[in-house]
Design a protein around this motif. Structure first.
Motif, short mmCIF file in Angstrom:
data_model
loop_
_atom_site.label_atom_id
_atom_site.label_comp_id
_atom_site.label_asym_id
_atom_site.label_seq_id
_atom_site.Cartn_x
_atom_site.Cartn_y
_atom_site.Cartn_z
N TYR A 43 -3.89 -10.34 5.91
CA TYR A 43 -4.83 -11.43 6.22
C TYR A 43 -5.97 -11.48 5.21
O TYR A 43 -6.13 -12.44 4.47
CB TYR A 43 -5.37 -11.27 7.64
N PHE A 44 -6.75 -10.40 5.13
CA PHE A 44 -7.86 -10.34 4.17
C PHE A 44 -7.41 -9.77 2.82
O PHE A 44 -8.13 -9.89 1.83
CB PHE A 44 -8.99 -9.47 4.73
N HIS A 45 -6.28 -9.09 2.81
CA HIS A 45 -5.77 -8.41 1.61
C HIS A 45 -6.75 -7.35 1.11
O HIS A 45 -6.86 -7.11 -0.10
CB HIS A 45 -5.43 -9.43 0.51
N ASN A 46 -7.44 -6.75 2.05
CA ASN A 46 -8.30 -5.61 1.72
C ASN A 46 -7.44 -4.37 1.44
O ASN A 46 -6.38 -4.20 2.03
CB ASN A 46 -9.25 -5.30 2.87
N HIS A 47 -7.93 -3.54 0.57
CA HIS A 47 -7.26 -2.27 0.27
C HIS A 47 -8.03 -1.15 0.96
O HIS A 47 -9.18 -0.88 0.63
CB HIS A 47 -7.20 -2.03 -1.24
N THR A 48 -7.37 -0.49 1.90
CA THR A 48 -8.00 0.50 2.76
C THR A 48 -7.40 1.88 2.52
O THR A 48 -6.20 2.01 2.29
CB THR A 48 -7.80 0.11 4.24
N VAL A 49 -8.25 2.90 2.59
CA VAL A 49 -7.77 4.29 2.68
C VAL A 49 -7.69 4.59 4.17
O VAL A 49 -8.67 4.98 4.81
CB VAL A 49 -8.71 5.27 1.96
N ALA A 50 -6.51 4.37 4.74
CA ALA A 50 -6.35 4.47 6.19
C ALA A 50 -6.37 5.91 6.67
O ALA A 50 -6.92 6.22 7.73
CB ALA A 50 -5.05 3.79 6.62
N THR A 51 -5.77 6.81 5.90
CA THR A 51 -5.75 8.23 6.22
C THR A 51 -5.86 9.02 4.93
O THR A 51 -5.11 8.77 3.99
CB THR A 51 -4.45 8.64 6.94
N LEU A 52 -6.80 9.95 4.87
CA LEU A 52 -7.00 10.77 3.68
C LEU A 52 -6.67 12.22 3.99
O LEU A 52 -7.16 12.78 4.97
CB LEU A 52 -8.45 10.67 3.20
#
Length: 216
Positions: free
Chosen positions: A190-199
């Motif tokens: 939707y937003f095409h954000n790039h997330t570090v979901a789990t580090l």
């Protein structure tokens, strides 16, 4: 949703021997091979058919990718750009030898192109440019799920490229990841954000895994 799973290779012989990694071509230990199986099992539950598997071609990462690929029925794509930093003449040397000669970057001033005092070693700038180049190849590929098997130091630049950090902003950047960890990177539709979901997830390894932070 698009996902990248960044896997750092598990325990290797240079870890237990107290040697510098870098491009020194160490193997996984028996424990490391078992940990690679644990990584593969963790990914099996989340990675769907059609994913793409990328790996550094050094033996410790290639062995990890081989175990993961066999479990998920994926053929690794070898990218030398995903290698760890080259430490030149320091590779494979005892840690004490390395510490006596290594010149750390200054607190202020030139940190990216700093000469660390080791003949043949990459600067941080050369290293970052190499990993970023590999990430361009990976990010252009069409698969919605990708697995990257790499090294602890190079994982920082993989993550940094994912979140769009310019290379000249990397002089103080470091993401701490342990041996055998999985980091999950996500792009939403939707937003095409790039997330570090789990580090640095190591729960799949159990409570007794190696926790040195040294995954080179």
């Amino acid at each position: 949703m698009k996902e990248i799973f960044v896997v750092t290779h598990p325990e290797a012989t240079h870890h237990v021997e107290g040697r510098v990694g870098g491009w020194f071509d160490s193997d996984l230990t028996e424990r490391g091979l078992y940990q690679a199986q644990q990584i593969a099992e963790a990914l099996k539950g989340t990675v769907a058919p059609g994913a793409t598997l990328y790996s550094s071609e050094l033996r410790r990462t290639a062995q990890t990718a081989g175990v993961v690929g066999a479990r998920l029925e994926l053929e690794p794509v070898w990218l030398s750009e995903l290698r760890e930093k080259s430490y030149g003449v320091g590779e494979g040397k005892p840690d004490a030898w390395f510490r006596e000669r290594f010149v750390p970057p200054p607190a202020n001033g030139e940190r990216m192109d700093h000469d660390e005092g080791l003949e043949g070693a990459e600067t941080k700038l050369q290293w970052a440019r190499r990993v970023y180049s590999g990430m361009e190849t990976i990010m252009r590929a069409p698969a919605r799920q990708k697995i990257i098997v790499t090294h602890g130091g190079s994982a920082t630049f993989i993550i940094a490229r994912w979140i769009g950090m310019p290379i000249d902003a990397l002089d103080r950047v470091s993401f701490t990841v342990n041996s055998g960890s999985i980091t999950r990177l996500v792009e939403d539709d939707y937003f095409h954000n790039h997330t570090v979901a789990t580090l640095n997830d190591t729960t799949h390894l159990g409570p007794s895994h190696l926790k040195t932070g040294n995954t080179a």
